[in-house]
Design a protein around this motif. Structure first.
Motif, PDB file in Angstrom:
ATOM      1  N   TRP A 121       4.137  -1.035   3.487  1.00 35.12           N
ATOM      2  CA  TRP A 121       3.248   0.122   3.684  1.00 35.12           C
ATOM      3  C   TRP A 121       4.077   1.394   3.558  1.00 35.12           C
ATOM      4  O   TRP A 121       4.987   1.634   4.345  1.00 35.12           O
TER       5      TRP A 121
ATOM      6  N   LEU B  96       0.840  -1.190   0.000  1.00 28.53           N
ATOM      7  CA  LEU B  96       0.000   0.000   0.000  1.00 28.53           C
ATOM      8  C   LEU B  96       0.877   1.242   0.000  1.00 28.53           C
ATOM      9  O   LEU B  96       1.804   1.359   0.809  1.00 28.53           O
TER      10      LEU B  96
ATOM     11  N   ILE C 109       4.043  -7.478   4.323  1.00 29.52           N
ATOM     12  CA  ILE C 109       3.435  -6.164   4.226  1.00 29.52           C
ATOM     13  C   ILE C 109       4.476  -5.147   3.773  1.00 29.52           C
ATOM     14  O   ILE C 109       5.649  -5.217   4.167  1.00 29.52           O
TER      15      ILE C 109
ATOM     16  N   ARG D  52       3.650   5.458   3.607  1.00 32.09           N
ATOM     17  CA  ARG D  52       2.705   6.502   3.996  1.00 32.09           C
ATOM     18  C   ARG D  52       3.417   7.848   3.944  1.00 32.09           C
ATOM     19  O   ARG D  52       4.337   8.116   4.730  1.00 32.09           O
TER      20      ARG D  52
ATOM     21  N   THR E 187      -7.188   4.395   9.563  1.00 35.38           N
ATOM     22  CA  THR E 187      -6.700   3.144   8.994  1.00 35.38           C
ATOM     23  C   THR E 187      -7.248   1.964   9.778  1.00 35.38           C
ATOM     24  O   THR E 187      -7.158   1.934  11.007  1.00 35.38           O
TER      25      THR E 187
ATOM     26  N   SER F 164       7.294   4.091   6.733  1.00 36.07           N
ATOM     27  CA  SER F 164       7.029   2.838   6.030  1.00 36.07           C
ATOM     28  C   SER F 164       7.108   1.677   7.012  1.00 36.07           C
ATOM     29  O   SER F 164       7.841   1.734   8.000  1.00 36.07           O
TER      30      SER F 164
END
Length: 496
Positions: A401, A379, A399, A403, A389, A421
């Motif tokens: 991530w 993501l 994962i 952001r 979230t 992250s």
């Protein structure tokens, strides 16, 4: 004549004597020369290259010419004239039907005349399986292709053909059929593809990669292919790459009307103008759909659902409502969306999804993911400080991530948070071996990118306070950790 070393000039060289001793076994027999022909042919077949098999003739005289008895012939990176010379070593009459597989991989950009000559020679052997590939070449201009044509001759006994002509124009000969052909994989600037399909009465699988065709010509070829397939039940795997400056989904709709099992549609033209909003084509039989095109916004299919779809990849296009799109794909396992610039929430609820990749979401307002079977999540979102979230994925293993903040979030004092992250870390085990998630508990690494905004005078003072804050915070966190370990008391940290 004696040499200074005492060895006669006419005696066998020392290296040759050592080679003879090495090749002979314990009983003194030559282990290479006494191999059976079947064993030698098995060794030559494992080389997967006729050129290498020919060079093995230096090992023994018995090996020379045995490569002509191989049933699987592979020519990789060899020039067409050399391949035709190798063909002359075969007897076309006695070898017809004896070659089970013929694999020819030509170097970059050969002459069309040489490629046509090789295909005609290959048709004489009529192998059970033919693989004919031209190495890719660098193309400077989008849509550029070669004006020369490659003509596909008829193969009487061949059941499978894989032809990758890169950007050459490919067309069948004027007459003839492929009576035994069941699988056809063809790639290039294909013309008269409908006529080619009608000449294959036993065709079951068709993989077509259409390159370098203009808008009108591609529309014509798709129409002829639709007429040729009709209701024959041929499994179609369609890959279209086109360069159209004006964004349109008409060709995508034409491709969807063919009801392929797998569809890849790419428009290499880049534009920053959002021109159209259309419904995603509904293809009930499709198990995989990949669309890469700009200036298009997609809604869910106007009617029905993608009941067989397991893999959906969308790039450079806008998704108006991701939640609705996922809801009409009950068997979806892989979802990849890259290029969405919508300012809305990310909502994904799916009971079948196992891999989710969402990239370049701008000004995201919230994330809500409920996927009980999800194992991999990637993501990449960009938003302000307020981002709700919620991720419910109990089987999640990996994962990634990312952001980022539209405006650096103020953390404390003079420090601003720009991005952070969360990554699943690979663990290096014993002897440098990478251990999987099933072998060791999963480990996640949180990284933060911060910057300071302060005058140079107070930088030293602020930095000292910041280090002291980190030390106190780490001591507090370590105390909590030790208090949860059996057999350790809080006093351990105080005594140290």
């Amino acid at each position: 004549m004696d040499l200074r070393s005492g060895r006669r000039l006419g005696s066998r060289p020392l290296l040759q004597q050592r080679e003879q001793r090495r090749r002979r076994g314990p009983g003194g027999a030559d282990r290479i020369s006494f191999l059976s022909n079947d064993m030698i042919l098995l060794i030559l077949a494992r080389l997967h290259c006729v050129g290498t098999a020919v060079r093995t003739g230096v090992l023994s005289r018995r090996w020379r010419g045995l490569w002509t008895l191989l049933s699987d012939l592979a020519f990789r990176g060899i020039y067409p004239t050399t391949i035709e010379a190798a063909f002359s070593s075969f007897n076309a009459t006695s070898s017809a039907g004896a070659v089970s597989q013929l694999d020819i991989h030509l170097p970059t950009r050969p002459e069309a005349a040489d490629a046509n000559s090789l295909l005609r020679a290959a048709a004489l052997f009529s192998p059970a399986r033919l693989v004919f590939t031209i190495a890719p070449a660098y193309v400077s201009e989008p849509g550029q292709h070669y004006t020369s044509s490659i003509h596909l001759p008829c193969f009487q006994h061949t059941t499978s053909i894989e032809l990758d002509a890169q950007r050459f124009t490919v067309e069948p000969l004027a007459a003839g059929e492929f009576p035994a052909l069941e699988r056809l994989s063809i790639s290039g600037t294909i013309v008269y593809i409908g006529d080619l399909v009608t000449r294959c009465p036993r065709l079951r699988v068709l993989k077509a990669k259409l390159r370098g065709l203009g808008h009108l010509l591609l529309k014509q070829e798709l129409g002829s292919l639709k007429d040729a397939l009709g209701s024959r039940g041929v499994a179609l795997y369609l890959d279209i790459c086109i360069y159209v400056r004006t964004p349109t989904v008409s060709l995508l709709s034409e491709a969807a009307d063919l009801s392929p099992q797998e569809l890849v549609y790419t428009n290499t033209c880049s534009t920053h103008v959002w021109a159209q909003t259309r419904n995603l084509p509904c293809i009930p039989r499709a198990t995989s759909i990949e669309i890469d095109m700009a200036a298009i916004s997609f809604r869910r299919p106007s009617h029905g659902e993608l009941s067989a779809l397991e893999r959906l990849c969308l790039s450079r296009c806008n998704i108006l409502n991701l939640a609705e799109l996922v809801s009409c794909c009950p068997r979806l396992r892989v979802l990849r969306v890259d290029g969405d610039t919508s300012r809305r929430d990310i909502t994904v609820h799916s009971t079948s999804l196992q891999e989710l990749v969402l990239g370049t979401y701008q000004d995201c307002r919230g994330v809500n993911v409920v996927t009980p079977e999800l194992k991999q999540l990637t993501l990449d979102v960009r938003s302000d400080q307020d981002l709700g979230t919620s991720v419910l994925a109990p089987l999640l293993e990996n994962i990634s991530w990312q952001r980022s903040y539209t405006w650096p979030a103020h953390v404390f004092n003079f420090w601003f948070l720009e991005s952070m992250s969360l990554q699943t870390a690979a663990i290096n085990g014993k002897d440098g071996a990478w251990l999987s998630a099933q072998q060791l508990p999963r480990t996640h690494v949180l990284s933060m990118a911060m910057r300071a905004s302060v005058s140079s005078r107070s930088l030293l003072v602020q930095l000292t306070n910041f280090i002291s804050y980190l030390v106190n915070w780490w001591s507090y966190a370590l105390g909590i950790l030790l208090s949860r370990v059996p057999g350790l008391q809080d006093s351990t940290l105080r005594e140290r």
